[in-house]
Design an enzyme around this catalytic site. Structure first.
Site, PDB file in Angstrom:
ATOM      1  N   ASP A   1      37.632  31.612  38.016  1.00 27.23           N
ATOM      2  CA  ASP A   1      38.476  32.672  38.561  1.00 27.23           C
ATOM      3  C   ASP A   1      38.053  34.045  38.027  1.00 27.23           C
ATOM      4  OD1 ASP A   1      40.552  34.093  39.622  1.00 27.23           O
ATOM      5  OD2 ASP A   1      42.157  32.910  38.703  1.00 27.23           O
TER       6      ASP A   1
ATOM      7  N   ASP B   1      46.261  35.433  46.247  1.00 28.58           N
ATOM      8  CA  ASP B   1      47.128  34.279  45.989  1.00 28.58           C
ATOM      9  C   ASP B   1      48.171  34.082  47.085  1.00 28.58           C
ATOM     10  OD1 ASP B   1      45.706  34.544  43.675  1.00 28.58           O
ATOM     11  OD2 ASP B   1      47.415  34.224  42.346  1.00 28.58           O
TER      12      ASP B   1
END
Ligand code: GLA
Length: 746
Positions: A496, A563
């Site tokens: 990430d 997200d």
């Protein structure tokens, strides 16, 4: 207005259905002057020479002066007949909803000051900005300020201290709201020992526009059969809610495919508002008791890498597994169907697996494809983030893993158990090795437990010094971390971007595609040099067209979005709009990842709540993710799954679309108003088609209208994949935000 026509209007209102919407005057533009003069507040001032400008954009972007200046907006309005009637009521208020104003304002109705927010500069005293404050000004009715049957002028004097100023967020709205108009509904459902209940929370905001402190009236619920629209039960309750508070109501609801129509009626005005909610309905038929194979008939593994695979077979337990023609070096666990071992040489190894229980047996011809490629179908499993967030622990991970088996999800191919952020200790060991924090006593033990069941373990890190949750990342330790993952038995890495941005921003070639590829290439190479297969999941939110270069860094999937969260806007925005052009980039070995599932209980930890997606939105979510060949990572605690969610996740025919071995992602084929058709070709020559209703109303769709667009002449079969039945008609009612998922055979 003359008396007689007033009377007529009153009768018309009385005769109207109670669901009449609140009347609102909406203005997208206003007359504007970039000068300042106190006469501008007067209703008689002649502004006919003023230009009209938008109230949805700053005046600075509309060729008006921007700095340290005043400007005036003027709007002329007349009340509607309904508003005229109500303007004489004692308890009513005129609401002037202006939205935000940058920086300060004074607002006048027919020349009288009715509100001001922020402070204008005075002498050497500077202005005070209130640019972020929503202006809701009210006038108590009846009022001499208001011309009920003639012209009115709303004049707004604005001071803008810096930047592009003025009024630029919402339209200007003028209304006389009823108390019920502000009521906020949250609708869900619960299961009780006696049956199911519809749960309604009603909040009455403390708004200056609400006439009384108490919202009194009735909440009526009609339960309708979804298909016939016939009322099958009605219930009602008295309500009494203090402004600024909320109350919960529960209504026993009938079983079946039921829509609840809620009507909230204000006792004094008799005005009402309504909402509808389609209750949870299970479409997936019960699985047969005899064994049934539910997973794709192949699995990719690299030469010499340990094999971790579990045959997904539903049916009564105990079940025994056996195989004929098993390649050398490979073992099948007879009691749980886990395949293990390794094969040193490339090639396709085909064998037959049989599962037996008290009701019968079933066989599947299966191929281990030993070669360079892994992830021949999208990964299915679980990830800790959408439920537990940073509060994840090893116990919570194991609870989900255990339930993946106990509740039968492993029988449908869910096999990855992925720990997201927050497993890392605050410091590395002296030799630089990454270590887990006290919440994870032994990741290696967890991996061993999972491998014993034929399941796989995933972990999370960042190419930056820190992860998004400010835990340690891999920067400068990439090789060491890849080796640790191998030692522990990790099968999946989510990598990430997060704090890598700090490093990236200082690089000479920042912003170039090469600068985005670099950190992912580095870790990709270290992962590939480990003697085990580690699924490589890129998470950098789609920057620099990651789908175009993901395969170059040996990635198996790449996040294409920011997200996800559990709302219709988030899920549908990501699924329908952001994935539209990505279909050419998905293929066996590398998949677009529109983020994890938001069904069941989510919350980003430690507190959880039921997903805010309605049941129909959840059918859409799973159907669309299946069509998109997306990673299917469940984001809720598996140990807390209800029947509805299990059935949503465990429909073998729906999952088969996601896992189809051709590996083609669906394309948007038709946009017809609110109806969209997405289709993907399947390995057996048929196609999977999703008919989605993105609109706010249930709609009947005639599928045959779209045959041509889909390249279909006369289909030999249309199968409803959720219901698992062949269909003999082509016209169906599709609920708002819902779907029909079909398999169409030419
Ligand atoms: C980012 C990712 C999420 C999750 C968190 C963890 O926001 O996009 O999926 O991994 O970081 O901190």
């Amino acid at each position: 207005m003359k008396k007689s026509s007033l009377l007529l209007a009153a009768m018309a209102i009385a005769a109207m259905p109670q669901m009449m919407a609140q009347e609102t005057l909406r203005f997208l533009s206003a007359r504007f002057s970039p000068t300042d003069n106190s006469t501008y507040s007067s209703p008689t001032f002649d502004d006919s020479g003023w230009r009209n400008i938008s109230v949805l954009q700053p005046w600075g972007t509309q060729n008006e002066r921007t700095n340290n200046e005043y400007g005036w907006y003027r709007i002329h309005f007349r009340l509607t007949p309904e508003m005229q009637l109500r303007s004489n009521g004692d308890a009513e208020k005129l609401l002037l909803d202006l939205g935000k104003i940058d920086d300060a304002d004074q607002t006048f109705l027919n020349g009288h000051l009715i509100g001001e927010t922020g402070v204008f500069p005075k002498g050497d005293k500077p202005y005070l900005t209130a640019w972020d404050q929503h202006r809701n000004y009210t006038v108590d009715l009846p009022s001499d300020l208001l011309n009920t049957d003639g012209d009115n002028v709303l004049a707004i004097r604005v001071y803008n201290g810096n930047g592009d100023g003025g009024k630029y967020d919402t339209p200007i709205r003028i209304s006389i709201p009823y108390d019920v108009d502000g009521a906020e509904f949250t609708i869900s459902e619960s299961q009780t020992p006696k049956g199911r209940n519809l749960k309604v929370n009603i909040a009455q905001p403390q708004s200056p526009a609400i006439a009384s402190d108490q919202l009194k009236g009735t909440l009526k619920v009609d339960f309708l059969d979804f298909d016939s629209d016939k009322v099958i039960a009605s219930r009602s309750k008295k309500i009494n809610i203090t402004a600024g508070k909320s109350k919960d109501f529960e209504f026993a609801a009938p079983e079946g495919n039921v829509k609840a129509l809620l009507t909230l009626t204000d006792a004094s005005s008799k005005h009402s508002v309504s909402r509808s909610y389609h209750m949870k309905y299970i479409l997936t038929p019960a699985a047969p008791e005899a064994p049934r194979f539910n997973t794709a008939p192949l699995f990719g593994v690299r030469p010499g890498s340990p094999i971790h695979f579990r045959f997904g077979v539903s049916g009564n337990r105990p079940m025994t597994f056996s195989a004929s023609g098993l390649p050398e070096g490979v073992k099948l666990n007879a009691s749980n169907g886990a395949l293990s071992g390794s094969i040193p040489a490339e090639g396709d190894y085909t064998f037959t697996v049989t599962a037996k229980n008290d009701k019968g047996s079933a066989s599947q011809q299966f191929t281990l494809k030993v070669g360079d490629k892994i992830a021949l179908t999208p990964p299915m499993g679980w990830n800790s983030w959408n439920c537990w967030g940073l509060s994840v622990t090893q116990d919570k991970v194991w609870a989900s893993a255990q339930s993946l088996i106990d509740k039968g999800l492993a029988d449908y191919g869910y096999s990855y158990i992925n720990i997201d952020d927050a497993w890392e200790a605050p410091e590395r060991a002296i030799d630089g090795t990454i270590v887990a924090n006290e919440k994870f006593p032994s990741i290696k033990h967890l991996a061993d437990q999972l491998h014993g069941e034929g399941l796989k373990l995933g972990i999370y890190s960042s190419p930056g010094a820190y992860t998004c949750g400010r835990y340690l990342g891999s920067l400068g330790h990439e090789k060491q971390d890849a080796e640790s993952y191998n030692d522990w038995g990790i099968d999946y890495l989510k990598y990430d971007w997060c704090d890598y941005g700090t490093k990236h921003d200082k690089e000479r070639d920042r912003g170039t595609v090469a600068s985005y590829i670099r950190p992912y290439m580095l870790m990709g190479e270290y992962l590939r040099s480990q003697p085990r297969d580690i699924f490589y999941s890129l998470c950098q939110y789609g920057m620099a067209d990651v789908q175009k270069w993901g395969p170059m860094v040996d990635a198996n999937s790449w996040r294409t979005t920011v997200d996800i969260t559990d709302t219709w806007d988030s899920m549908s925005g990501i699924g329908f709009f952001q994935q539209k052009d990505l279909y050419p980039y998905a293929a066996p070995g590398g998949w677009n990842d529109p983020d994890m599932l938001v069904v069941g209980k989510v919350g980003w930890g430690p507190q959880l709540h039921d997903t805010r997606l309605t049941p129909d939105e959840q059918y859409t979510h799973i159907s669309l993710w299946s069509l998109l060949a997306s990673n299917m990572l469940i984001g809720c605690p598996i140990d807390q799954l209800d029947d509805f969610t299990i059935n949503l996740l465990c429909n073998n025919e729906v999952n088969a679309v996601n896992q189809d071995i051709l590996g083609k992602q669906a394309r948007q084929i038709v946009v017809d108003g609110d109806i969209q058709l997405w289709a993907r070709p399947l390995a057996d020559g048929s196609q999977a088609v999703g008919i989605f209703n993105l609109g706010e109303k249930d709609t009947t769709v005639d599928f045959s209208r779209y045959f041509e667009a889909l390249g279909i002449k006369e289909p030999s079969n249309i199968r409803d994949l959720w219901r698992q039945t062949d269909l003999h008609d082509a016209e169906w009612k599709i609920p708002t935000h819902g779907v029909r998922l079909l398999k169409v055979t030419p």
